[in-house]
Enzyme design. Sequence first.
Site, PDB file in Angstrom:
ATOM      1  N   PRO A   6     -22.790  -7.411 -11.700  1.00  0.00           N
ATOM      2  CA  PRO A   6     -21.967  -8.427 -12.368  1.00  0.00           C
ATOM      3  C   PRO A   6     -21.187  -7.902 -13.577  1.00  0.00           C
ATOM      4  CG  PRO A   6     -24.061  -9.368 -11.729  1.00  0.00           C
ATOM      5  CD  PRO A   6     -24.156  -7.902 -11.407  1.00  0.00           C
ATOM      6  N   LYS A  65     -11.231  -5.380  -4.182  1.00  0.00           N
ATOM      7  CA  LYS A  65     -12.470  -5.607  -3.395  1.00  0.00           C
ATOM      8  C   LYS A  65     -13.692  -5.319  -4.247  1.00  0.00           C
ATOM      9  CE  LYS A  65     -10.395  -4.806   1.076  1.00  0.00           C
ATOM     10  NZ  LYS A  65      -9.110  -4.239   0.567  1.00  0.00           N
ATOM     11  N   ASP A  72     -19.588  -4.591  -7.292  1.00  0.00           N
ATOM     12  CA  ASP A  72     -20.467  -3.866  -8.212  1.00  0.00           C
ATOM     13  C   ASP A  72     -21.413  -4.862  -8.884  1.00  0.00           C
ATOM     14  OD1 ASP A  72     -21.444  -1.779  -9.977  1.00  0.00           O
ATOM     15  OD2 ASP A  72     -19.556  -0.749  -9.574  1.00  0.00           O
ATOM     16  N   ASP A 111       0.838  -1.209   0.000  1.00  0.00           N
ATOM     17  CA  ASP A 111       0.000   0.000   0.000  1.00  0.00           C
ATOM     18  C   ASP A 111       0.867   1.252   0.000  1.00  0.00           C
ATOM     19  OD1 ASP A 111      -2.410  -1.401  -0.070  1.00  0.00           O
ATOM     20  OD2 ASP A 111      -2.320  -1.746   2.092  1.00  0.00           O
ATOM     21  N   THR A 145     -11.392  -6.731   8.470  1.00  0.00           N
ATOM     22  CA  THR A 145     -10.680  -6.818   9.747  1.00  0.00           C
ATOM     23  C   THR A 145     -11.106  -5.761  10.764  1.00  0.00           C
ATOM     24  OG1 THR A 145      -8.963  -5.601   8.548  1.00  0.00           O
ATOM     25  CG2 THR A 145      -8.511  -7.898   9.024  1.00  0.00           C
ATOM     26  N   LYS A 191       0.383  -8.055  -3.021  1.00  0.00           N
ATOM     27  CA  LYS A 191      -1.014  -7.635  -3.159  1.00  0.00           C
ATOM     28  C   LYS A 191      -1.050  -6.140  -3.439  1.00  0.00           C
ATOM     29  CE  LYS A 191      -3.787  -6.921   0.386  1.00  0.00           C
ATOM     30  NZ  LYS A 191      -4.294  -5.565   0.050  1.00  0.00           N
ATOM     31  N   ARG A 238       2.094  -2.881   6.505  1.00  0.00           N
ATOM     32  CA  ARG A 238       2.886  -1.895   7.247  1.00  0.00           C
ATOM     33  C   ARG A 238       4.001  -2.484   8.081  1.00  0.00           C
ATOM     34  NH1 ARG A 238      -2.374   0.956   9.568  1.00  0.00           N
ATOM     35  NH2 ARG A 238      -3.179  -1.113   9.025  1.00  0.00           N
ATOM     36  N   GLY A 271      -3.647  -8.263  14.925  1.00  0.00           N
ATOM     37  CA  GLY A 271      -3.999  -9.682  14.870  1.00  0.00           C
ATOM     38  C   GLY A 271      -2.785 -10.505  15.318  1.00  0.00           C
ATOM     39  N   LYS A 272      -3.051 -11.684  15.904  1.00  0.00           N
ATOM     40  CA  LYS A 272      -1.947 -12.506  16.424  1.00  0.00           C
ATOM     41  C   LYS A 272      -1.808 -13.803  15.629  1.00  0.00           C
ATOM     42  CE  LYS A 272      -1.631 -10.537  20.907  1.00  0.00           C
ATOM     43  NZ  LYS A 272      -2.676  -9.539  20.638  1.00  0.00           N
TER      44      LYS A 272
HETATM   45  O1  NUP Z   1     -10.422  -7.345   5.844  1.00  0.00           O
HETATM   46  C1  NUP Z   1      -9.448  -6.907   5.256  1.00  0.00           C
HETATM   47  N1  NUP Z   1      -8.497  -6.214   5.931  1.00  0.00           N
HETATM   48  C2  NUP Z   1      -7.370  -5.720   5.342  1.00  0.00           C
HETATM   49  O2  NUP Z   1      -6.540  -5.119   6.028  1.00  0.00           O
HETATM   50  C3  NUP Z   1      -9.248  -7.141   3.881  1.00  0.00           C
HETATM   51  C4  NUP Z   1      -8.115  -6.637   3.254  1.00  0.00           C
HETATM   52  N2  NUP Z   1      -7.922  -6.890   1.956  1.00  0.00           N
HETATM   53  N3  NUP Z   1      -7.190  -5.918   3.987  1.00  0.00           N
HETATM   54  C5  NUP Z   1      -6.006  -5.387   3.288  1.00  0.00           C
HETATM   55  O3  NUP Z   1      -4.842  -6.020   3.799  1.00  0.00           O
HETATM   56  C6  NUP Z   1      -5.793  -3.889   3.493  1.00  0.00           C
HETATM   57  O4  NUP Z   1      -6.494  -3.166   2.511  1.00  0.00           O
HETATM   58  C7  NUP Z   1      -4.295  -3.774   3.357  1.00  0.00           C
HETATM   59  O5  NUP Z   1      -3.944  -3.726   1.990  1.00  0.00           O
HETATM   60  C8  NUP Z   1      -3.776  -5.086   3.927  1.00  0.00           C
HETATM   61  C9  NUP Z   1      -3.335  -5.038   5.378  1.00  0.00           C
HETATM   62  O6  NUP Z   1      -2.265  -4.169   5.535  1.00  0.00           O
HETATM   63  P1  NUP Z   1      -1.549  -3.885   6.959  1.00  0.00           P
HETATM   64  O7  NUP Z   1      -2.605  -3.627   7.964  1.00  0.00           O
HETATM   65  O8  NUP Z   1      -0.743  -5.123   7.274  1.00  0.00           O
HETATM   66  O9  NUP Z   1      -0.688  -2.691   6.674  1.00  0.00           O
END
Ligand code: NUP
Length: 213
Positions: free
Chosen positions: A62, A57, A60, A7, A112, A29, A187, A171-172
């Site tokens: 189809p 993500k 929209d 990102d 998340t 990604k 990050r 998250g763990k």
């Molecule tokens: O539920 C989701 N949470 C999430 O963070 C679905 C996602 N696709 N992401 C993506 O995962 C978010 O857009 C980012 O690109 C990456 C997590 O990045 P970071 O929190 O490890 O920096």
Amino acid sequence: MLVLALDLTSREKALEIVEKTRDFVDAVKVNYPIVLSCGIEIVKELSEIKRVIADFKIADIPYTSSLIAEIAFKNGANAVISHGFVGRDVLEEIMKVAENYDGKVYVVTELTNEGAREFMGQFARKIAEIAKEVGCHGLIAPATKPERVREVREVAKNLEILSPGIGAQKGKLEEIAKYVDGIIVGRSIYNADNPKEAARKIKEEFEKAKLTS
Ligand code: NUP
């Protein structure tokens, strides 16, 4: 499997991070920040180095969803991420496009963030069921909500599960490792003083957690 969430908004910085971490990263990604900043060509450029997952993500109708998927695959993406709450017809249409490119489709079950509990969380299980019925390849499930990851794993035993939310979102690994096939980390890697070492360590910790959990 370690997926690097790239990102970043600078092409040079993005390529530098991929170069530094490539030994430990299985796929990259891309999301809107990098594509809107650098153009869709960045997908092609990255795909020459690593497999690319296009995290658009998709959410929209189809027809429009299929156009988005087509653009991603045509530019070298190996997989796309679609929202699941849009329903079966959208996933079916995206799958038709993916099949033409031998590409994969991952479906978000619940995001998340905490706010996702308000709406998406109530349907995460159903979304996993539909993704499986349609024949999608995998799910994106939240490392910040291990109970949800366990639930969708039960529903979709044979689907690949990739889980974002490790590190910056708290998250763990040890809570989700046994339910997932891969983690998505951004990050904690690209903002680290030493991204290569950060990627190596996260991958090693994931593999260890998978064996011991
Ligand atoms: O539920 C989701 N949470 C999430 O963070 C679905 C996602 N696709 N992401 C993506 O995962 C978010 O857009 C980012 O690109 C990456 C997590 O990045 P970071 O929190 O490890 O920096």
